[in-house]
Scaffold this motif. Sequence first.
Motif, PDB file in Angstrom:
ATOM      1  N   ALA A 153       0.833  -1.208   0.000  1.00 47.69           N
ATOM      2  CA  ALA A 153       0.000   0.000   0.000  1.00 47.69           C
ATOM      3  C   ALA A 153       0.870   1.261   0.000  1.00 47.69           C
ATOM      4  O   ALA A 153       0.582   2.230  -0.724  1.00 47.69           O
ATOM      5  CB  ALA A 153      -0.929  -0.004   1.206  1.00 47.69           C
ATOM      6  N   ARG A 154       1.951   1.268   0.779  1.00 52.60           N
ATOM      7  CA  ARG A 154       2.849   2.428   0.802  1.00 52.60           C
ATOM      8  C   ARG A 154       3.530   2.615  -0.551  1.00 52.60           C
ATOM      9  O   ARG A 154       3.692   3.741  -1.027  1.00 52.60           O
ATOM     10  CB  ARG A 154       3.895   2.255   1.911  1.00 52.60           C
ATOM     11  N   ALA A 155       3.934   1.525  -1.183  1.00 55.13           N
ATOM     12  CA  ALA A 155       4.592   1.614  -2.496  1.00 55.13           C
ATOM     13  C   ALA A 155       3.631   2.168  -3.540  1.00 55.13           C
ATOM     14  O   ALA A 155       4.006   3.030  -4.350  1.00 55.13           O
ATOM     15  CB  ALA A 155       5.108   0.242  -2.918  1.00 55.13           C
ATOM     16  N   ILE A 156       2.403   1.700  -3.558  1.00 56.38           N
ATOM     17  CA  ILE A 156       1.403   2.200  -4.514  1.00 56.38           C
ATOM     18  C   ILE A 156       1.125   3.677  -4.261  1.00 56.38           C
ATOM     19  O   ILE A 156       1.028   4.474  -5.198  1.00 56.38           O
ATOM     20  CB  ILE A 156       0.108   1.358  -4.437  1.00 56.38           C
ATOM     21  N   ASN A 157       1.028   4.072  -3.008  1.00 59.68           N
ATOM     22  CA  ASN A 157       0.790   5.462  -2.651  1.00 59.68           C
ATOM     23  C   ASN A 157       1.960   6.338  -3.109  1.00 59.68           C
ATOM     24  O   ASN A 157       1.759   7.447  -3.625  1.00 59.68           O
ATOM     25  CB  ASN A 157       0.562   5.595  -1.145  1.00 59.68           C
ATOM     26  N   ALA A 158       3.187   5.864  -2.932  1.00 62.47           N
ATOM     27  CA  ALA A 158       4.368   6.633  -3.351  1.00 62.47           C
ATOM     28  C   ALA A 158       4.387   6.817  -4.861  1.00 62.47           C
ATOM     29  O   ALA A 158       4.694   7.906  -5.363  1.00 62.47           O
ATOM     30  CB  ALA A 158       5.640   5.936  -2.878  1.00 62.47           C
ATOM     31  N   GLN A 163       3.590  10.504  -9.553  1.00 64.91           N
ATOM     32  CA  GLN A 163       3.000  10.767 -10.865  1.00 64.91           C
ATOM     33  C   GLN A 163       1.971  11.886 -10.799  1.00 64.91           C
ATOM     34  O   GLN A 163       1.300  12.162 -11.781  1.00 64.91           O
ATOM     35  CB  GLN A 163       2.350   9.500 -11.428  1.00 64.91           C
ATOM     36  N   GLY A 164       1.839  12.503  -9.668  1.00 62.74           N
ATOM     37  CA  GLY A 164       0.926  13.633  -9.547  1.00 62.74           C
ATOM     38  C   GLY A 164      -0.502  13.198  -9.293  1.00 62.74           C
ATOM     39  O   GLY A 164      -1.409  14.004  -9.383  1.00 62.74           O
TER      40      GLY A 164
END
Length: 174
Positions: A153-158, A163-164
């Motif tokens: 979840a943290r990786a997807i959020n980052a 990507q804005g």
Amino acid sequence: MPNQSVLQEKQALVAALSEKLQKAVAGVVVDYKGISVADDTALRRSLREAGVEYSVIKNTMLGRAADEAGLSELKDVLEGTTALATSESDELAAAKVLCEFADKNENFTVKAGFFEGKVISPETVKELASIPPKETLLAMLAGGLNATIAGLARAINAVAEKQGGGEEAAPAEA
């Protein structure tokens, strides 16, 4: 020559013991020589609370029952005083209680055990005894899965923030 009724009684005992060995998911054979009555009583109470059946048994009877149950290698350790602890539901209960007791009492020793239909060494019995309880293992598994999902979840959020995707889009003009 033994009396016929005594012989039949012994055969029935061996048959019952063989059936107990076959039904058990695990068991431990110990040498109990030199423990006090108070220690033995405390041990039996601990085993009963853990759902383990414990009994002192003659080596010849256990040897014959082990042959019938397919655990012939147990006969190699059947010398001196012998007691058998078996469990029909918990694979680790007998090993845990008996190894803990053996650590506190130098005269009490684990001779061998059996697990999943195979005879195991005293060292393997001690390794089984060191496995954490089922509840602890499940908690460790849940914690590991939760950490993996949280990391994803943290990786997807980052990636979304990079990507804005984290900013609100401006309203479209008509």
